[in-house]
Motif scaffolding. Structure first.
Motif, PDB file in Angstrom:
ATOM      1  N   HIS A  61       0.851  -1.195   0.000  1.00  0.00           N
ATOM      2  CA  HIS A  61       0.000   0.000   0.000  1.00  0.00           C
ATOM      3  C   HIS A  61       0.886   1.244   0.000  1.00  0.00           C
ATOM      4  O   HIS A  61       2.104   1.164   0.201  1.00  0.00           O
ATOM      5  CB  HIS A  61      -0.958   0.005   1.200  1.00  0.00           C
ATOM      6  N   HIS A  63       2.029   4.124   1.664  1.00  0.00           N
ATOM      7  CA  HIS A  63       2.463   4.962   2.779  1.00  0.00           C
ATOM      8  C   HIS A  63       3.980   4.985   2.713  1.00  0.00           C
ATOM      9  O   HIS A  63       4.590   3.996   2.287  1.00  0.00           O
ATOM     10  CB  HIS A  63       2.018   4.385   4.137  1.00  0.00           C
ATOM     11  N   HIS A  66       6.297   2.209   3.362  1.00  0.00           N
ATOM     12  CA  HIS A  66       6.156   1.045   2.473  1.00  0.00           C
ATOM     13  C   HIS A  66       6.570   1.348   1.032  1.00  0.00           C
ATOM     14  O   HIS A  66       6.902   0.437   0.284  1.00  0.00           O
ATOM     15  CB  HIS A  66       4.718   0.513   2.530  1.00  0.00           C
ATOM     16  N   HIS A 146      -7.130  -1.206   6.264  1.00  0.00           N
ATOM     17  CA  HIS A 146      -6.110  -0.423   6.970  1.00  0.00           C
ATOM     18  C   HIS A 146      -6.725   0.947   7.279  1.00  0.00           C
ATOM     19  O   HIS A 146      -7.028   1.257   8.423  1.00  0.00           O
ATOM     20  CB  HIS A 146      -4.876  -0.339   6.071  1.00  0.00           C
ATOM     21  N   ASP A 166      -0.134  -3.536   6.813  1.00  0.00           N
ATOM     22  CA  ASP A 166      -0.783  -2.752   7.870  1.00  0.00           C
ATOM     23  C   ASP A 166      -2.261  -3.099   7.840  1.00  0.00           C
ATOM     24  O   ASP A 166      -2.904  -2.998   6.792  1.00  0.00           O
ATOM     25  CB  ASP A 166      -0.622  -1.248   7.599  1.00  0.00           C
TER      26      ASP A 166
HETATM   27 ZN   LIG Z   1       0.103   2.058   6.307  1.00  0.00          ZN
END
Ligand SMILES: [Zn+2]
Ligand SMILES: O=c1ccn([C@@H]2O[C@@H]3COP(=O)(O)O[C@H]3[C@H]2O)c(=O)[nH]1
Ligand SMILES: [Zn+2]
Length: 249
Positions: A61, A63, A66, A146, A166
């Motif tokens: 994902h 963020h 990541h 998430h 997450d």
């Molecule tokens: Zn995250």
């Protein structure tokens, strides 16, 4: 064929001691990185692994812990190693990753470098479709919760390891699908150690799981005060940065 997992980092988004929760999957002739946060390049450097030695990167994902290391990867692969590696990604994340995360730094550095596919060999992973990404390694993305309305995936590795990325606490998923239906032997799960979890799973929530489930759980994505929780995680274990784990089936 057996494989190993070595965490580049095991920390939460804002942890400083343990780096971002990103994982290397190591086969004898294949290395893939699960997520590439802003500490990934430093951690790879500490392990003496150069970007061109990776065969691919999978994204769960968007963020920064990541994906925040992808710009450096793209630049170094292009300019230092003249190489593209695979980017394993859901088709639902491709445009968001380029438009919202990478385009600002990577677009127009050369007139023929216009998009994500000019830096990486894109391999689309459809949700809930197991994909043999290399002999001995099958990966399957499943969409998990998430942040509401934000696309985020967890992962099955060879259908016996669950890697949560997450995720908000999802006891039905863990107990019914991961443990009961798929009979996963190991769960690598994010864990917020203190406070009420809003977008992650808290230690308090994980401690409500039956002991048999806990015994299969390795905790990751934890804060810098992890050591003060040793002995307080029921039958769950903290996974450690840079240690090499063999999770036999
Ligand atoms: Zn995250
Ligand atoms: O509604 C929200 C959105 C985000 N956050 C924080 O921002 C971080 C982003 O990366 P992460 O997903 O690893 O962890 C997240 C949290 O630490 C939050 O506390 N509440
Ligand atoms: Zn995170």
């Amino acid at each position: 064929m057996s494989f190993q997992i070595q965490m580049l980092g095991t920390g939460s988004a804002f942890a400083k001691a343990y780096y971002n929760t990103n994982a290397l999957i190591l086969l004898t002739d294949f290395k893939i990185l699960i997520d590439c946060g802003f500490t990934a390049a430093r951690s790879l450097h500490e392990l003496d692994i150069t970007p061109d030695q990776l065969d691919g990167i999978l994204i769960t994902h968007i963020h920064a812990d990541h994906v925040g290391g992808l710009e450096e990867m793209a630049f170094r692969l292009h300019y230092s190693y003249h190489k593209r590696i695979k980017l394993f990604i859901s088709p639902l994340l491709v445009d968001k990753l380029w438009e919202n995360t990478l385009k600002g730094g990577l677009e127009n550095i050369e007139e023929n470098l216009l998009g994500l596919s000019d830096f990486f060999d894109l391999v689309f992973l459809e949700e809930r479709v197991p994909s043999v990404v290399h002999e001995g390694l099958t990966l399957e993305l499943i969409q998990t919760l998430h942040i509401p309305n934000k696309i985020s995936y967890s992962l099955f590795i060879n259908n016996y390891i669950f890697y949560s990325a997450d995720i908000q606490f999802s006891p039905d998923l863990l107990l019914h699908e991961v443990l009961n239906k798929r009979q996963c032997a190991y769960l690598l799960h994010d864990c917020q150690l203190k406070g009420k979890a809003m977008v992650h799973t808290s230690l308090e929530q994980l401690l409500t799981l039956p002991e048999e489930a806990q015994s299969k759980i390795y905790l990751m994505h934890y804060d810098d005060d992890m050591e003060s929780y040793i002995g307080k995680t029921g039958s769950m274990t903290f996974i450690k940065q840079h240690e090499i784990y063999t999770f036999d089936e």
